[in-house]
Design a protein around this motif. Structure first.
Motif, PDB file in Angstrom:
ATOM      1  N   GLN A   1       0.876  -1.165   0.000  1.00  0.00           N
ATOM      2  CA  GLN A   1       0.000   0.000   0.000  1.00  0.00           C
ATOM      3  C   GLN A   1       0.914   1.216   0.000  1.00  0.00           C
ATOM      4  O   GLN A   1       1.569   1.514   1.008  1.00  0.00           O
ATOM      5  N   VAL A   2       0.997   1.905  -1.129  1.00  0.00           N
ATOM      6  CA  VAL A   2       1.939   3.002  -1.297  1.00  0.00           C
ATOM      7  C   VAL A   2       1.265   4.312  -0.897  1.00  0.00           C
ATOM      8  O   VAL A   2       0.155   4.610  -1.342  1.00  0.00           O
ATOM      9  N   LYS A   3       1.944   5.077  -0.055  1.00  0.00           N
ATOM     10  CA  LYS A   3       1.497   6.414   0.320  1.00  0.00           C
ATOM     11  C   LYS A   3       2.485   7.406  -0.276  1.00  0.00           C
ATOM     12  O   LYS A   3       3.608   7.540   0.214  1.00  0.00           O
ATOM     13  N   LEU A   4       2.058   8.061  -1.331  1.00  0.00           N
ATOM     14  CA  LEU A   4       2.929   8.940  -2.106  1.00  0.00           C
ATOM     15  C   LEU A   4       2.634  10.384  -1.720  1.00  0.00           C
ATOM     16  O   LEU A   4       1.561  10.919  -2.018  1.00  0.00           O
ATOM     17  N   MET A   5       3.595  11.040  -1.048  1.00  0.00           N
ATOM     18  CA  MET A   5       3.384  12.421  -0.623  1.00  0.00           C
ATOM     19  C   MET A   5       3.861  13.379  -1.707  1.00  0.00           C
ATOM     20  O   MET A   5       4.985  13.257  -2.203  1.00  0.00           O
ATOM     21  N   VAL A   6       2.962  14.305  -2.057  1.00  0.00           N
ATOM     22  CA  VAL A   6       3.260  15.332  -3.055  1.00  0.00           C
ATOM     23  C   VAL A   6       3.119  16.699  -2.396  1.00  0.00           C
ATOM     24  O   VAL A   6       2.446  16.844  -1.378  1.00  0.00           O
ATOM     25  N   MET A   7       3.742  17.688  -2.998  1.00  0.00           N
ATOM     26  CA  MET A   7       3.602  19.059  -2.477  1.00  0.00           C
ATOM     27  C   MET A   7       3.263  19.996  -3.627  1.00  0.00           C
ATOM     28  O   MET A   7       4.050  20.149  -4.566  1.00  0.00           O
ATOM     29  N   GLY A   8       2.060  20.578  -3.562  1.00  0.00           N
ATOM     30  CA  GLY A   8       1.638  21.538  -4.573  1.00  0.00           C
ATOM     31  C   GLY A   8       0.740  20.925  -5.629  1.00  0.00           C
ATOM     32  O   GLY A   8       0.762  19.716  -5.886  1.00  0.00           O
ATOM     33  N   ASP A   9      -0.050  21.787  -6.266  1.00  0.00           N
ATOM     34  CA  ASP A   9      -1.025  21.328  -7.252  1.00  0.00           C
ATOM     35  C   ASP A   9      -0.370  20.714  -8.480  1.00  0.00           C
ATOM     36  O   ASP A   9      -0.862  19.725  -9.043  1.00  0.00           O
TER      37      ASP A   9
END
Length: 355
Positions: A63-71
């Motif tokens: 189960q991958v939790k991919l953190m992104v920042m910004g639109d």
């Protein structure tokens, strides 16, 4: 030195960091989001991280939790991975994607002395890899991850990066003096005080101290580029590829030293040599710390960073023999390496601990 959780919370100090090959509840990844940092490598690095996330979800049963920042970063991640149910795209704030170092380290804690365990994230202070890379929000990554996971957290007030340690699940820890005893982290640390701090925070029972890491490693010699546990009592480390491999002496010294050591159980270590990428240069002709040791162990696969074809294929084959129950896959990490690390550096696993 340490801010401990009160004993009233029911946790004892019987703790250990699970080995990476033990089952995971989830795998966190950082997604390249800052054009000012990555510049022309932003889109290629995003594509490599997306390929890693896809493999982890499909072949790795993660189960991958991919953190992104910004639109813009969210849209890029959605365009690349929006069809995967096992990849959760999470908005967050971070300086850059090196979550192995800025995120928490999870321990298993014996709750009551009856083999009932719980996962607990342990967090540390961050000073930008010895003051070299101070990036806004990096000191908030661990708190964001622990909040999202819903686990009670614990802060230890000393500088530590997760990539500076490797664990066997029995309390044996590999590290380097170059990093852990570097005065640019904890200037008052001696080997003894470091061992005490790691025992209190992570349940370390035995520290195996190596010397220097790879040449030109801006992390000051993180162990996850040099030597990794692959099974209880078994450590992988590189062997030089090509006569001009700049780390040949370091590799040989590491293998010789490890072959003379025992783990926390008193068992002799077995050392397995894995071909290195060989001499690897950046666009300015400078040696960079490319390493196949920065592989990532998932639930059902192992993903190896590849920088060029031949030694990469050899490293995959060698590691496959060490992980017969997992598929070992090689993926390009050339763009990610321009930021200073690879797959292990951008990830952090959350162990699945059955009470």
């Amino acid at each position: 030195m340490t801010k401990n959780v009160p004993a009233a919370n029911g946790f004892s100090d019987d703790r250990v960091v699970p080995a990476e090959w033990e089952p995971h509840q989830a795998m966190w990844l950082g997604f390249p989001s800052h054009e000012n940092l990555w510049q022309e490598d932003l889109i290629p690095a995003q594509a490599e991280v997306a390929a890693l996330a896809r493999v982890l979800a499909e072949a790795g049963d993660e189960q991958v939790k991919l953190m992104v920042m910004g639109d813009a970063a969210r849209k890029a991640a959605e365009d690349m991975l929006g069809d995967l149910k096992k990849v959760e795209i999470i908005d967050g704030k971070f300086g850059d994607i090196w979550f192995r170092d800025t995120g928490p380290i999870y321990v298993s804690i014996d709750k009551d002395g009856k083999d009932h365990h719980a996962a607990r994230p342990i967090s540390f202070l961050n000073n930008g890899w010895g003051g070299k890379y101070h990036l806004k929000y990096d000191d908030q990554v661990a708190a964001q991850i622990t909040t999202a996971d819903g686990h009670a957290s614990e802060l230890h007030e000393f500088i530590l990066e997760g990539g500076s340690l490797d664990h066997d699940g029995f309390g044996t820890v590999l590290t380097t003096r170059q990093c852990l005893l570097n005065p640019n982290r904890n200037p008052d640390w001696t080997q003894s005080t470091a061992e005490q701090a790691l025992a209190e925070a992570l349940g370390a029972k035995k520290i195996i101290w190596l010397g220097d890491g790879l040449l030109n490693d801006h992390t000051d010699g993180h162990i996850d580029n040099l030597a990794r546990f692959v099974a209880p009592g078994v450590v992988a480390c590189p062997v030089a590829f090509g006569v001009d491999d700049p780390n040949a002496e370091i590799y040989d010294a590491t293998a010789k030293f490890l072959s003379q050591q025992t783990d926390a159980r008193g068992m002799p270590l077995q050392v397995v040599r894995i071909p290195s990428p060989g001499k690897t240069l950046d666009e300015d002709g400078e040696i960079i710390p490319a390493s196949h040791m920065n592989f990532l162990i998932a639930n059902d696969c192992v993903v190896v960073p590849i920088y060029n074809d031949r030694p990469g294929e050899m490293a995959v084959e060698a590691l496959q023999s060490l992980f017969p129950e997992r598929t070992v896959l090689g993926l390009s990490s050339e763009a990610i390496l321009t930021g200073g690390g690879s797959f292990h550096c951008i990830s952090q696993q959350v162990p699945l601990i059955r009470a």
